[in-house]
Design a protein around this motif. Structure first.
Motif, PDB file in Angstrom:
ATOM      1  N   VAL A   1      21.879 104.519 118.106  1.00  0.00           N
ATOM      2  CA  VAL A   1      22.069 103.502 117.217  1.00  0.00           C
ATOM      3  C   VAL A   1      20.774 102.784 116.928  1.00  0.00           C
ATOM      4  O   VAL A   1      19.964 102.192 117.596  1.00  0.00           O
ATOM      5  N   VAL A   2      20.165 102.575 115.508  1.00  0.00           N
ATOM      6  CA  VAL A   2      19.521 101.966 115.208  1.00  0.00           C
ATOM      7  C   VAL A   2      19.851 100.581 114.554  1.00  0.00           C
ATOM      8  O   VAL A   2      19.097  99.419 114.799  1.00  0.00           O
ATOM      9  N   LEU A   3      20.853 100.848 113.726  1.00  0.00           N
ATOM     10  CA  LEU A   3      21.671  99.490 113.267  1.00  0.00           C
ATOM     11  C   LEU A   3      23.093  99.616 113.332  1.00  0.00           C
ATOM     12  O   LEU A   3      23.717 100.359 112.706  1.00  0.00           O
ATOM     13  N   GLU A   4      23.488  98.545 114.103  1.00  0.00           N
ATOM     14  CA  GLU A   4      24.722  98.541 114.678  1.00  0.00           C
ATOM     15  C   GLU A   4      25.935  98.103 113.859  1.00  0.00           C
ATOM     16  O   GLU A   4      26.768  98.890 113.786  1.00  0.00           O
ATOM     17  N   ASP A   5      25.633  97.325 112.789  1.00  0.00           N
ATOM     18  CA  ASP A   5      26.668  97.063 111.945  1.00  0.00           C
ATOM     19  C   ASP A   5      26.158  96.884 110.460  1.00  0.00           C
ATOM     20  O   ASP A   5      26.833  96.441 109.502  1.00  0.00           O
ATOM     21  N   ALA A   6      25.369  97.893 110.207  1.00  0.00           N
ATOM     22  CA  ALA A   6      24.943  98.090 108.625  1.00  0.00           C
ATOM     23  C   ALA A   6      25.885  98.767 107.937  1.00  0.00           C
ATOM     24  O   ALA A   6      26.242  99.991 108.444  1.00  0.00           O
ATOM     25  N   LEU A   7      26.291  98.433 106.743  1.00  0.00           N
ATOM     26  CA  LEU A   7      27.473  99.098 106.101  1.00  0.00           C
ATOM     27  C   LEU A   7      27.023  99.681 104.684  1.00  0.00           C
ATOM     28  O   LEU A   7      27.530 100.488 104.053  1.00  0.00           O
ATOM     29  N   TYR A   8      25.622  99.275 104.388  1.00  0.00           N
ATOM     30  CA  TYR A   8      25.129  99.491 102.962  1.00  0.00           C
ATOM     31  C   TYR A   8      23.438  99.819 103.245  1.00  0.00           C
ATOM     32  O   TYR A   8      23.076  99.005 103.916  1.00  0.00           O
ATOM     33  N   PHE A   9      23.011 100.417 102.479  1.00  0.00           N
ATOM     34  CA  PHE A   9      21.373 100.404 102.057  1.00  0.00           C
ATOM     35  C   PHE A   9      21.235 100.899 100.725  1.00  0.00           C
ATOM     36  O   PHE A   9      22.031 101.311  99.867  1.00  0.00           O
ATOM     37  N   GLU A  10      19.843 100.642 100.386  1.00  0.00           N
ATOM     38  CA  GLU A  10      19.457 100.811  99.025  1.00  0.00           C
ATOM     39  C   GLU A  10      17.910 100.982  99.024  1.00  0.00           C
ATOM     40  O   GLU A  10      17.519 100.435  99.981  1.00  0.00           O
ATOM     41  N   ASN A  11      17.567 101.748  98.042  1.00  0.00           N
ATOM     42  CA  ASN A  11      16.124 102.040  97.919  1.00  0.00           C
ATOM     43  C   ASN A  11      15.380 100.537  97.623  1.00  0.00           C
ATOM     44  O   ASN A  11      16.170  99.777  96.663  1.00  0.00           O
ATOM     45  N   SER A  12      14.493 100.060  98.227  1.00  0.00           N
ATOM     46  CA  SER A  12      13.961  98.706  97.956  1.00  0.00           C
ATOM     47  C   SER A  12      13.255  98.402  96.592  1.00  0.00           C
ATOM     48  O   SER A  12      13.367  97.466  96.186  1.00  0.00           O
ATOM     49  N   LYS A  13      13.194  99.628  96.079  1.00  0.00           N
ATOM     50  CA  LYS A  13      12.621  99.318  94.658  1.00  0.00           C
ATOM     51  C   LYS A  13      13.905  99.368  93.483  1.00  0.00           C
ATOM     52  O   LYS A  13      13.722  98.942  92.357  1.00  0.00           O
ATOM     53  N   ASN A  14      14.883  99.472  93.904  1.00  0.00           N
ATOM     54  CA  ASN A  14      16.335  99.226  92.937  1.00  0.00           C
ATOM     55  C   ASN A  14      16.559  97.764  92.838  1.00  0.00           C
ATOM     56  O   ASN A  14      16.062  97.102  93.894  1.00  0.00           O
ATOM     57  N   LYS A  15      16.831  97.355  91.825  1.00  0.00           N
ATOM     58  CA  LYS A  15      17.259  95.917  91.452  1.00  0.00           C
ATOM     59  C   LYS A  15      18.831  95.793  91.357  1.00  0.00           C
ATOM     60  O   LYS A  15      18.993  95.327  90.359  1.00  0.00           O
TER      61      LYS A  15
ATOM     62  N   TRP B   1      24.107  93.435  92.781  1.00  0.00           N
ATOM     63  CA  TRP B   1      25.428  93.178  93.530  1.00  0.00           C
ATOM     64  C   TRP B   1      25.161  93.131  95.092  1.00  0.00           C
ATOM     65  O   TRP B   1      25.784  92.329  95.466  1.00  0.00           O
ATOM     66  N   ILE B   2      24.563  94.062  95.512  1.00  0.00           N
ATOM     67  CA  ILE B   2      24.207  94.279  96.901  1.00  0.00           C
ATOM     68  C   ILE B   2      23.539  92.625  97.453  1.00  0.00           C
ATOM     69  O   ILE B   2      23.874  92.306  98.530  1.00  0.00           O
ATOM     70  N   LYS B   3      22.622  92.206  96.787  1.00  0.00           N
ATOM     71  CA  LYS B   3      21.803  91.155  97.032  1.00  0.00           C
ATOM     72  C   LYS B   3      22.762  89.845  97.013  1.00  0.00           C
ATOM     73  O   LYS B   3      22.791  89.100  98.009  1.00  0.00           O
ATOM     74  N   LYS B   4      23.718  89.719  96.168  1.00  0.00           N
ATOM     75  CA  LYS B   4      24.731  88.587  96.133  1.00  0.00           C
ATOM     76  C   LYS B   4      25.579  88.779  96.973  1.00  0.00           C
ATOM     77  O   LYS B   4      26.410  87.635  97.311  1.00  0.00           O
ATOM     78  N   ASN B   5      26.141  89.916  97.436  1.00  0.00           N
ATOM     79  CA  ASN B   5      27.407  89.937  98.162  1.00  0.00           C
ATOM     80  C   ASN B   5      27.307  90.472  99.452  1.00  0.00           C
ATOM     81  O   ASN B   5      28.345  90.490 100.218  1.00  0.00           O
ATOM     82  N   ARG B   6      26.123  90.700  99.857  1.00  0.00           N
ATOM     83  CA  ARG B   6      26.037  91.369 101.171  1.00  0.00           C
ATOM     84  C   ARG B   6      24.797  90.792 102.084  1.00  0.00           C
ATOM     85  O   ARG B   6      23.638  90.356 101.195  1.00  0.00           O
ATOM     86  N   GLU B   7      25.009  90.732 103.270  1.00  0.00           N
ATOM     87  CA  GLU B   7      23.791  89.971 104.008  1.00  0.00           C
ATOM     88  C   GLU B   7      22.584  91.034 104.458  1.00  0.00           C
ATOM     89  O   GLU B   7      22.960  92.122 105.028  1.00  0.00           O
TER      90      GLU B   7
ATOM     91  N   GLY C   1      11.227 101.869 106.487  1.00  0.00           N
ATOM     92  CA  GLY C   1      10.632 102.650 105.207  1.00  0.00           C
ATOM     93  C   GLY C   1      11.052 101.954 103.886  1.00  0.00           C
ATOM     94  O   GLY C   1      10.431 100.850 103.659  1.00  0.00           O
ATOM     95  N   GLU C   2      11.491 102.633 102.957  1.00  0.00           N
ATOM     96  CA  GLU C   2      11.664 102.203 101.816  1.00  0.00           C
ATOM     97  C   GLU C   2      13.189 101.741 101.224  1.00  0.00           C
ATOM     98  O   GLU C   2      13.484 101.574 100.411  1.00  0.00           O
ATOM     99  N   HIS C   3      13.941 101.514 102.402  1.00  0.00           N
ATOM    100  CA  HIS C   3      15.157 101.233 102.518  1.00  0.00           C
ATOM    101  C   HIS C   3      15.474  99.941 103.004  1.00  0.00           C
ATOM    102  O   HIS C   3      15.224  99.446 104.024  1.00  0.00           O
ATOM    103  N   ASN C   4      16.325  99.167 102.070  1.00  0.00           N
ATOM    104  CA  ASN C   4      17.094  97.764 102.767  1.00  0.00           C
ATOM    105  C   ASN C   4      18.137  97.843 103.431  1.00  0.00           C
ATOM    106  O   ASN C   4      19.022  98.826 102.749  1.00  0.00           O
ATOM    107  N   PHE C   5      18.590  97.467 104.403  1.00  0.00           N
ATOM    108  CA  PHE C   5      20.067  97.611 104.890  1.00  0.00           C
ATOM    109  C   PHE C   5      20.362  96.270 105.201  1.00  0.00           C
ATOM    110  O   PHE C   5      20.090  95.348 104.968  1.00  0.00           O
ATOM    111  N   TYR C   6      22.031  96.251 104.732  1.00  0.00           N
ATOM    112  CA  TYR C   6      22.846  95.116 104.811  1.00  0.00           C
ATOM    113  C   TYR C   6      24.225  95.498 105.300  1.00  0.00           C
ATOM    114  O   TYR C   6      24.603  96.409 105.565  1.00  0.00           O
ATOM    115  N   ARG C   7      24.743  94.144 105.771  1.00  0.00           N
ATOM    116  CA  ARG C   7      25.873  94.245 106.280  1.00  0.00           C
ATOM    117  C   ARG C   7      27.062  93.668 105.500  1.00  0.00           C
ATOM    118  O   ARG C   7      27.046  93.061 104.585  1.00  0.00           O
TER     119      ARG C   7
END
Length: 192
Positions: free
Chosen positions: A157-171, A174-180, A186-192
């Motif tokens: 396990v690298v991330l225990e509770d991550a449910l979403y990820f996106e390329n950090s270049k994406n804008k 929704w994910i930024k407003k609704n997920r922590e 690397g180039e991915h942001n991970f969210y719970r």
């Protein structure tokens, strides 16, 4: 006399620890990527809480690394290869830790009541993973992608509770407003 030396020694140790924590906090150290099969660094976040969380989330890889695909059951072979193909399509050019993190997202979704309960159904859930829509899910994974899939399925396990990820270049607003936000690997942001 001995008590005085002991008290002075304890005070000096406390001061050194306080100084290290203060310097760490005020210099804003960034999280470093943890290489596979290595222990996490002692100071990795911007706060004590981040350091503790990162160390809790890190688990030493399983010792049972020599499992070949052919030694697994047919169902497990299918899961490993499907997960490896998704890893390849989503994180093929990312660090090894990021590959396992992508697999962790899939496995966390399988455990979550908000998503389907099989790897296949999570991966092929409509609108969830771009490689399914653009058919890159059918590309052949590398040995490293397969290894990352196997290790994640074995419990790494690298991330225990991550449910979403996106390329950090994406804008993706929704994910930024609704997920922590949890972390960036690397180039991915991970969210719970």
């Amino acid at each position: 006399m001995k008590r005085t030396y002991i008290n002075i020694t304890l005070i000096l140790i406390s001061l050194v620890i306080s100084l290290v924590l203060a310097v760490t906090h005020f210099t804003g150290l960034r999280k470093v990527e943890i290489e596979p099969n290595r222990a996490p660094p002692i100071l990795i976040g911007q706060s004590d809480e981040e350091d503790i969380l990162a160390i809790k989330q890190y688990k030493t890889p399983s010792k049972a690394k020599n499992i070949t695909i052919s030694s697994l059951s047919e169902e497990n072979q299918t899961e490993v290869m499907l997960l490896a193909r998704l890893i390849h399509a989503e994180a093929g050019n990312q660090p090894y830790e990021g590959k396992i993190a992508v697999a962790n997202v899939v496995l966390n979704r399988v455990k979550s009541p908000d998503f389907p309960n099989t790897i296949k159904d999570v991966i092929f859930q409509k609108g969830q993973f771009t490689p399914v829509a653009n058919k890159k899910i059918n590309n052949t994974p590398t040995e490293e992608d397969i290894k990352a899939a196997k290790e994640a399925l074995e419990g790494v396990v690298v991330l225990e509770d991550a449910l979403y990820f996106e390329n950090s270049k994406n804008k993706n607003n929704w994910i930024k407003k609704n997920r922590e936000f949890i972390t960036r690997i690397g180039e991915h942001n991970f969210y719970r």
